[in-house]
Write a protein that holds these residues in place. Structure first.
Motif, short mmCIF file in Angstrom:
data_model
loop_
_atom_site.label_atom_id
_atom_site.label_comp_id
_atom_site.label_asym_id
_atom_site.label_seq_id
_atom_site.Cartn_x
_atom_site.Cartn_y
_atom_site.Cartn_z
N THR A 181 0.82 -1.22 0.00
CA THR A 181 0.00 0.00 0.00
C THR A 181 0.85 1.26 0.00
OG1 THR A 181 -0.12 -0.19 2.42
CG2 THR A 181 -1.96 -1.08 1.13
N GLU A 182 1.98 1.23 0.74
CA GLU A 182 2.88 2.39 0.75
C GLU A 182 3.44 2.67 -0.64
OE1 GLU A 182 5.79 1.65 3.67
OE2 GLU A 182 4.47 2.03 5.39
N LYS A 183 3.83 1.60 -1.32
CA LYS A 183 4.37 1.79 -2.67
C LYS A 183 3.32 2.31 -3.63
CE LYS A 183 8.29 -1.33 -2.68
NZ LYS A 183 8.99 -2.40 -3.40
N ILE A 184 2.09 1.84 -3.51
CA ILE A 184 1.01 2.32 -4.38
C ILE A 184 0.74 3.81 -4.13
CG2 ILE A 184 -1.46 2.14 -4.84
CD1 ILE A 184 -1.15 -0.90 -4.32
N LYS A 185 0.75 4.20 -2.84
CA LYS A 185 0.53 5.61 -2.51
C LYS A 185 1.64 6.49 -3.07
CE LYS A 185 -2.17 4.99 1.74
NZ LYS A 185 -2.18 5.17 3.21
N GLU A 186 2.89 6.05 -2.90
CA GLU A 186 4.02 6.83 -3.42
C GLU A 186 3.92 6.99 -4.93
OE1 GLU A 186 7.50 4.86 -2.13
OE2 GLU A 186 7.32 5.49 -0.02
N ALA A 188 1.18 6.86 -6.81
CA ALA A 188 0.05 7.73 -7.15
C ALA A 188 0.39 9.19 -6.90
CB ALA A 188 -1.18 7.33 -6.32
N VAL A 189 1.10 9.49 -5.79
CA VAL A 189 1.48 10.87 -5.49
C VAL A 189 2.45 11.40 -6.54
CG1 VAL A 189 2.74 12.31 -3.84
CG2 VAL A 189 1.03 10.70 -3.02
#
Length: 340
Positions: A181-186, A188-189
């Protein structure tokens, strides 16, 4: 003293003669008209066309008959350029040389074939003997083969043990949910940041273009370019044109555009020319004869009329700066999406 004056006088006369000659050549180039004639018979897909351009003592003719293009140049009626004649002469020379070489090659091929047969028989005999000797002397012993098998088995066991250890550390074989999830958020940002930066660059470019088009110098220059192009087209148009043409394109809108252009040309010509548009079928059929002239001096005057104006020069300078700014913005957008 009188000798020096005489020499200076002769030099002055020569200089005046050279300057007068150059001026005469310049006036001849600018004021002597370039005449052209065009003739064509079209019945799609068959096309026959002939165009000639003449200036002073030189002429160039281009013909397209039976899907063959021919170009000829003449000076004082003497042919200077005709690529077709050179090609025919070269083709005749190559045919003669190939014919003479083919006779000699037949005899050489016969002798080389007989020699090759003898060499093949000898090589086959020698290779069979050599193969038998190699097979008898180079058989690997059985002990070496078994040793190699044992080494390969040990390496396979070691690889299996390492794979078992890795599986024990991560029994499911999947990435933990928090890291994923952290990688997906990074990601997307970062994508959102890139898109916003690119949108800001595009918005800035749009504002610059709007300001450039709203300037008085830009509007005056665009009107000047339009009027100059209209004068140029009226000057190079055919003065006489006769014949008939039936034209129909696959797209009726294209046929309408061509009809509008042809109607303008027909009203400006001295002879009668019948143009019939066809909006129902795709067809090109007719015959055309046209001729006109172009004076280079008039074109130079049109160019000078635009260059002399200060607003037009400023328009050129601003347009070059606008082009450089647009290129820089495009480079910035490329850097944004490439991770720069």
């Amino acid at each position: 003293m009188s000798v020096i004056l005489l020499i200076l006088k002769i030099i002055g006369i020569i200089l005046l003669f050279v300057l007068g000659l150059l001026l005469a050549i310049l006036l001849l180039v600018l004021l002597w008209p370039v005449t052209y004639r065009v003739g064509a018979e079209i019945d799609k897909p068959d096309v026959k066309a002939l165009a000639t351009i003449r200036w002073f003592i030189a002429s160039i003719s281009v013909s397209f008959i039976d899907k063959k293009l021919d170009v000829r140049a003449k000076i004082l009626g003497i042919k200077v350029f005709q690529p077709g004649g050179k090609k025919n002469k070269q083709a005749e020379k190559t045919d003669n040389s190939q014919g003479s070489q083919s006779d000699g090659q037949d005899d050489n091929n016969k002798t080389t074939l007989s020699e090759a047969d003898n060499k093949d028989t000898l090589e086959v005999h020698d290779s069979s003997q050599a193969a038998s000797v190699v097979n008898e002397g180079n058989k690997p012993p059985a002990e070496d083969f078994t040793d190699e098998l044992e080494i390969i088995k040990k390496e396979m066991k070691a690889n299996d043990d390492s794979n078992i250890k890795e599986d024990s550390d991560n029994p499911t074989g999947e990435m933990p949910e928090k890291k994923l999830t952290e990688k997906i958020k990074e990601k997307a940002v970062s994508i959102y940041d890139k898109l916003t930066r690119a949108a800001n660059e595009a918005e800035g470019e749009k504002k610059d273009v709007d300001l450039f088009l709203k300037r008085k110098t830009t509007k005056k220059s665009i009107e000047l370019i339009k009027s100059t192009l209209i004068k140029l087209l009226l000057h190079i148009r055919p003065r006489r044109m006769e014949g008939e043409l039936m034209l129909g394109m696959s797209d009726p809108a294209t046929t309408g555009y061509i009809t509008a252009i042809m109607s303008l040309i027909c009203t400006c010509t001295e002879e009668s020319f019948e143009f019939t548009p066809s909006f129902e079928e795709e067809i090109i059929r007719g015959r055309i004869k046209a001729k006109g002239h172009i004076v280079l001096g008039y074109i130079v005057l049109l160019a000078l009329n635009a260059i002399i104006r200060k607003s037009f020069r400023r328009f050129i300078k601003n347009s070059m700066a606008q082009k450089d700014g647009a290129i820089n913005r495009v480079d910035k957008i490329k850097e944004i999406f490439s991770g720069g």
